[in-house]
Design an enzyme around this catalytic site. Structure first.
Site, short mmCIF file in Angstrom:
data_model
loop_
_atom_site.label_atom_id
_atom_site.label_comp_id
_atom_site.label_asym_id
_atom_site.label_seq_id
_atom_site.Cartn_x
_atom_site.Cartn_y
_atom_site.Cartn_z
N GLY A 90 0.68 -1.15 -0.04
CA GLY A 90 0.15 -0.02 0.05
C GLY A 90 0.84 1.13 0.04
O GLY A 90 2.09 1.20 -0.31
N GLY B 222 4.94 3.72 -9.08
CA GLY B 222 5.30 2.36 -9.32
C GLY B 222 4.25 1.20 -9.11
O GLY B 222 4.13 0.33 -10.04
N HIS B 223 3.46 1.32 -8.03
CA HIS B 223 2.09 0.28 -7.93
C HIS B 223 1.57 0.75 -9.08
O HIS B 223 0.91 -0.31 -9.55
CB HIS B 223 1.80 0.82 -6.56
CG HIS B 223 2.42 0.83 -5.43
ND1 HIS B 223 2.90 1.67 -4.38
CD2 HIS B 223 3.00 -0.39 -4.60
CE1 HIS B 223 3.67 1.32 -3.31
NE2 HIS B 223 3.60 0.02 -3.56
N GLN C 289 7.75 -10.04 7.41
CA GLN C 289 8.84 -9.71 6.60
C GLN C 289 9.62 -8.44 7.47
O GLN C 289 10.70 -8.25 6.67
CB GLN C 289 8.17 -9.47 5.52
CG GLN C 289 7.67 -8.22 5.16
CD GLN C 289 7.09 -8.25 3.83
OE1 GLN C 289 6.28 -9.13 3.42
NE2 GLN C 289 7.64 -7.24 2.87
N SER D 251 7.46 3.68 -1.14
CA SER D 251 6.61 4.12 -0.07
C SER D 251 7.32 4.70 1.18
O SER D 251 7.15 5.68 1.70
CB SER D 251 5.63 2.98 0.34
OG SER D 251 5.25 2.51 -0.64
P1 AMP Z 1 5.62 -2.67 -1.86
O1 AMP Z 1 4.14 -1.76 -1.91
O2 AMP Z 1 6.65 -1.71 -1.77
O3 AMP Z 1 5.66 -4.07 -1.34
O4 AMP Z 1 5.62 -2.87 -3.42
C1 AMP Z 1 4.72 -3.68 -4.17
C2 AMP Z 1 5.06 -3.92 -5.56
O5 AMP Z 1 5.33 -2.84 -6.22
C3 AMP Z 1 6.38 -4.73 -5.66
O6 AMP Z 1 6.29 -5.70 -6.86
C4 AMP Z 1 7.38 -3.72 -5.89
O7 AMP Z 1 8.45 -4.30 -6.66
C5 AMP Z 1 6.69 -2.76 -6.83
N1 AMP Z 1 7.34 -1.35 -6.82
C6 AMP Z 1 7.81 -0.93 -5.86
N2 AMP Z 1 8.11 0.21 -6.20
C7 AMP Z 1 8.31 0.37 -7.37
C8 AMP Z 1 8.81 1.20 -8.41
N3 AMP Z 1 9.42 2.53 -8.23
N4 AMP Z 1 8.69 0.94 -9.71
C9 AMP Z 1 7.90 -0.17 -10.20
N5 AMP Z 1 7.60 -1.07 -9.06
C10 AMP Z 1 7.52 -0.72 -8.03
#
Ligand code: AMP
Length: 295
Positions: A33, A38-39, A63, A188
């Site tokens: 979240g 990116g998300h 984790q 995030s």
């Molecule tokens: P997180 O919420 O940080 O666990 O990320 C969820 C998904 O978004 C994971 O597959 C991350 O690799 C991807 N993600 C996070 N940051 C980026 C970014 N800057 N660009 C592309 N994907 C991202």
């Protein structure tokens, strides 16, 4: 009407069963979240590739290490729901910690070696937590395709391996890292950075691009590439390197001499925040700038 938020595990399973009964393909984007581009780029990828898109938001306690940021990890479900909908999600799945880890929970999934190298060496148990929760989520959502970001390269390789090893039948597709104007990978955790730290954090990608240029210009010694990255980051007093590694993109084994494409991966502390990033370097080939232009 806003898209649905499901909390109960059995509701999620029923929704997914119904969609599959209707013949719809299901894309899944697991997240913690506090959405950024990116998300949202992953949700849009899923929207293009699949008929239904489920996004999960779960800040997974298993984790996080005991001294890590679980309690202060940023959360904003109202905003996330709106952004997920705008990006094309059909459903947001937000299970509770108690539902995911009820009394008596004992199982841990470990993707051996992949969980121990790079970030795994600094964060013992982290990737076992990730693998276990993602397998649980996949068992509840039952997607056809799971979308992951290259930003977390080690995680993506490890989860793809797990999906194959455990015969889930889930295809894993990776989306490119989305960056801020100065190259900082969106995260995030960037929300933790002070103004000065945010300015300093741009050095990480500049260092990775310097590495890619060096490799493109013919440098084949991994230690020289690592020294270049460390040297650039040293210019920013607020950034402290945790590791810089040159690894094989498939096996994540350290590479000493570069003749094939490699991943240069790093983790650094900027203030109290731990940031990670990586770049794919191709010997003899000029790196692509964000947006696809050579620079
Ligand atoms: P997180 O919420 O940080 O666990 O990320 C969820 C998904 O978004 C994971 O597959 C991350 O690799 C991807 N993600 C996070 N940051 C980026 C970014 N800057 N660009 C592309 N994907 C991202």
């Amino acid at each position: 009407m806003a898209i649905d938020i499901l909390q109960h595990l059995d509701e999620m399973t029923r929704w997914s069963e119904e969609e599959r009964r209707r013949g719809h393909t299901l894309g899944f984007v697991p997240t913690m979240g506090y959405f950024h581009e990116g998300h949202l780029s992953l949700i849009r990828l899923a929207r293009e590739a699949c008929e239904r898109v489920v996004v999960s938001i779960f800040v997974n306690p298993t984790q996080f290490g005991p001294r890590e940021d679980f309690d202060r990890y940023p959360r904003d479900l109202g905003r996330d729901r709106r952004l997920a909908e705008e990006a094309g999600a059909d459903l947001v799945f937000v299970p509770t910690v108690d539902a995911m880890y009820p009394e008596g929970f004992r199982t841990l999934v470990s993707v051996r070696r992949f969980s121990e190298v790079l970030c795994g060496a600094q964060r013992p148990g982290h990737f076992d937590g990730v693998a276990t929760v993602v397998l649980k989520l996949v068992n509840l959502v039952r997607p056809d395709v799971m979308f992951l970001g290259e930003k977390d390269y080690q995680q993506a390789v490890l989860l793809r391996r797990m999906m194959t090893d455990l015969n889930t039948g889930v295809k894993v597709l990776l989306g490119p890292t989305v960056r801020e104007a100065d190259g900082l990978a969106m995260s995030s955790r960037n929300a933790y950075l002070s103004g000065a730290e945010r300015d300093a954090a741009g050095i990480l990608y500049r260092a990775l691009r310097a590495a890619a240029k060096l490799v493109a210009s013919g440098e084949t010694r991994a230690h020289a590439v690592v020294a270049e990255v460390r040297g650039v980051i040293r210019e920013a007093a607020l950034a402290q390197v945790e590791y810089v590694s040159v690894v094989d993109p498939e096996t994540l084994e350290e590479v000493a001499a570069l003749h094939e494409p490699v991943v240069v991966a790093l983790a650094a502390r900027v203030g109290n925040s731990r940031l990670i990033d990586n770049i794919i370097c191709v010997p003899g080939r000029t790196p692509r700038a964000p947006g696809g232009q050579e620079r």
